[in-house]
Design a protein around this motif. Structure first.
Motif, PDB file in Angstrom:
ATOM      1  N   ARG A   1      13.200  43.889  50.446  1.00  0.00           N
ATOM      2  CA  ARG A   1      12.529  45.147  50.796  1.00  0.00           C
ATOM      3  C   ARG A   1      13.555  46.221  51.158  1.00  0.00           C
ATOM      4  O   ARG A   1      14.488  45.975  51.923  1.00  0.00           O
ATOM      5  N   PHE A   2      13.358  47.425  50.628  1.00  0.00           N
ATOM      6  CA  PHE A   2      14.336  48.503  50.807  1.00  0.00           C
ATOM      7  C   PHE A   2      14.502  48.878  52.272  1.00  0.00           C
ATOM      8  O   PHE A   2      15.628  49.048  52.763  1.00  0.00           O
TER       9      PHE A   2
ATOM     10  N   ASN B   1      25.717  45.502  42.738  1.00  0.00           N
ATOM     11  CA  ASN B   1      25.287  45.400  41.338  1.00  0.00           C
ATOM     12  C   ASN B   1      23.785  45.620  41.173  1.00  0.00           C
ATOM     13  O   ASN B   1      23.235  45.358  40.111  1.00  0.00           O
ATOM     14  N   HIS B   2      23.131  46.100  42.227  1.00  0.00           N
ATOM     15  CA  HIS B   2      21.682  46.315  42.201  1.00  0.00           C
ATOM     16  C   HIS B   2      21.327  47.449  41.242  1.00  0.00           C
ATOM     17  O   HIS B   2      22.079  48.413  41.093  1.00  0.00           O
ATOM     18  N   LYS B   3      20.164  47.325  40.593  1.00  0.00           N
ATOM     19  CA  LYS B   3      19.744  48.349  39.621  1.00  0.00           C
ATOM     20  C   LYS B   3      19.356  49.663  40.292  1.00  0.00           C
ATOM     21  O   LYS B   3      19.355  50.717  39.649  1.00  0.00           O
ATOM     22  N   VAL B   4      18.984  49.611  41.586  1.00  0.00           N
ATOM     23  CA  VAL B   4      18.642  50.832  42.329  1.00  0.00           C
ATOM     24  C   VAL B   4      19.933  51.408  42.924  1.00  0.00           C
ATOM     25  O   VAL B   4      20.569  50.749  43.748  1.00  0.00           O
ATOM     26  N   PRO B   5      20.347  52.611  42.535  1.00  0.00           N
ATOM     27  CA  PRO B   5      21.630  53.153  43.003  1.00  0.00           C
ATOM     28  C   PRO B   5      21.715  53.339  44.505  1.00  0.00           C
ATOM     29  O   PRO B   5      22.789  53.246  45.091  1.00  0.00           O
ATOM     30  N   TYR B   6      20.577  53.579  45.170  1.00  0.00           N
ATOM     31  CA  TYR B   6      20.598  53.782  46.617  1.00  0.00           C
ATOM     32  C   TYR B   6      20.935  52.490  47.358  1.00  0.00           C
ATOM     33  O   TYR B   6      21.555  52.521  48.427  1.00  0.00           O
ATOM     34  N   VAL B   7      20.545  51.358  46.791  1.00  0.00           N
ATOM     35  CA  VAL B   7      20.900  50.069  47.388  1.00  0.00           C
ATOM     36  C   VAL B   7      22.400  49.823  47.217  1.00  0.00           C
ATOM     37  O   VAL B   7      23.087  49.402  48.157  1.00  0.00           O
TER      38      VAL B   7
END
Length: 280
Positions: A72-73, A106-112
């Protein structure tokens, strides 16, 4: 969290404040032991506020690492913030957090990925720098400006911890200096300055870019109003200051480099007005 802040602010004595904090810490510990996942992020948020007040909060370190590995973000965000504040480079928990940071980078969401870079830039040790240097180097080469500037700042931390990594990041500086994005430019100039300070061979290598830096500084000094980068009537003063710092390092002890930057330094000194200076 609001209730905790309100209660602490309403405390009339230091003893009353300590009593409130101790009671809250006991409740947070109980919540962590019960593994109430829905309340973990809230507990860490309270713990960070308690930490900011100067009270011990080390017992929340493991919970921060659990939040970092959460899908969860919101949990991740609080976990990374807690990791930055509650861990330091001397902790054994670094081995546990390294894998989580690598996955998030390496997460697909750049903010993560950006959160992982911020955390790494705050707590990276020599071992972490060596282990994750390749991951950071890949992110510096990405087309995402948001990630590129954060990865560059992270690389600066790596080189301070492990100067031998200067060679790893040297090839990436060429693309950074050709960028038009001011955020990337300022971090790129900062990175080159750090390389020059850490490695004499890098200092000799970068003296050849003095003309490029002079042209960049000249374009900033002579350009008109830019709403995005103007501060107090000065165009991007932070980038200008960074370039001047780098020119100082490159020109020290080198006659040719010093001669190349003489004219633009005189122009900056002449055009700087006490009435429109950012400091005023």
């Amino acid at each position: 969290l609001r209730d905790l802040i309100r209660a602490i602010r309403s405390a009339k004595t230091a003893a009353e404040e300590r009593e409130i904090v101790q009671k809250e810490c006991a409740d947070i510990r109980a919540s962590f032991r019960a593994e109430e996942r829905d309340y973990s992020a809230r507990g860490v948020a309270k713990l960070l506020y308690i930490h900011m007040l100067g009270y011990p909060a080390h017992f929340g370190q493991l919970e921060c690492l659990k939040l970092v590995s959460s899908p969860r973000f919101n949990d991740k965000r609080m976990g990374h913030l807690g990791t930055m504040l509650l861990l330091d480079e001397g902790k054994e928990l670094h081995m546990m957090v390294t894998n989580s940071l690598k996955q998030d980078m390496n997460h697909k969401v750049p903010y993560v990925a950006a959160m992982a870079l911020c955390t790494l830039g705050a707590i990276a040790s020599r071992d972490m720098a060596r282990d994750l240097a390749n991951e950071v180097e890949k992110l510096i080469k990405t087309n995402n400006a948001y990630l590129k500037k954060k990865a560059t700042l992270c690389a600066i931390r790596f080189m301070r911890k492990e100067p031998s990594l200067v060679e790893n990041f040297l090839p990436t500086t060429r693309s950074l200096m050709s960028e038009r994005h001011h955020g990337i430019l300022i971090t790129g100039v900062n990175m080159i300055e750090e390389m020059c300070v850490q490695d004499h061979d890098a200092l000799v290598h970068f003296r050849r870019i003095v003309p490029t830096l002079v042209r960049l500084l000249k374009s900033l000094v002579s350009s008109g109003f830019s709403g995005e980068h103007d501060v107090g009537g000065v165009t991007d003063p932070f980038l200008q200051c960074r370039i001047l710092r780098l020119l100082r390092v490159l020109g020290k002890g080198d006659v040719e480099a010093s001669e190349a930057m003489n004219d633009i330094l005189a122009e900056v000194a002449t055009n700087t007005s006490n009435t429109s200076n950012v400091g005023n």
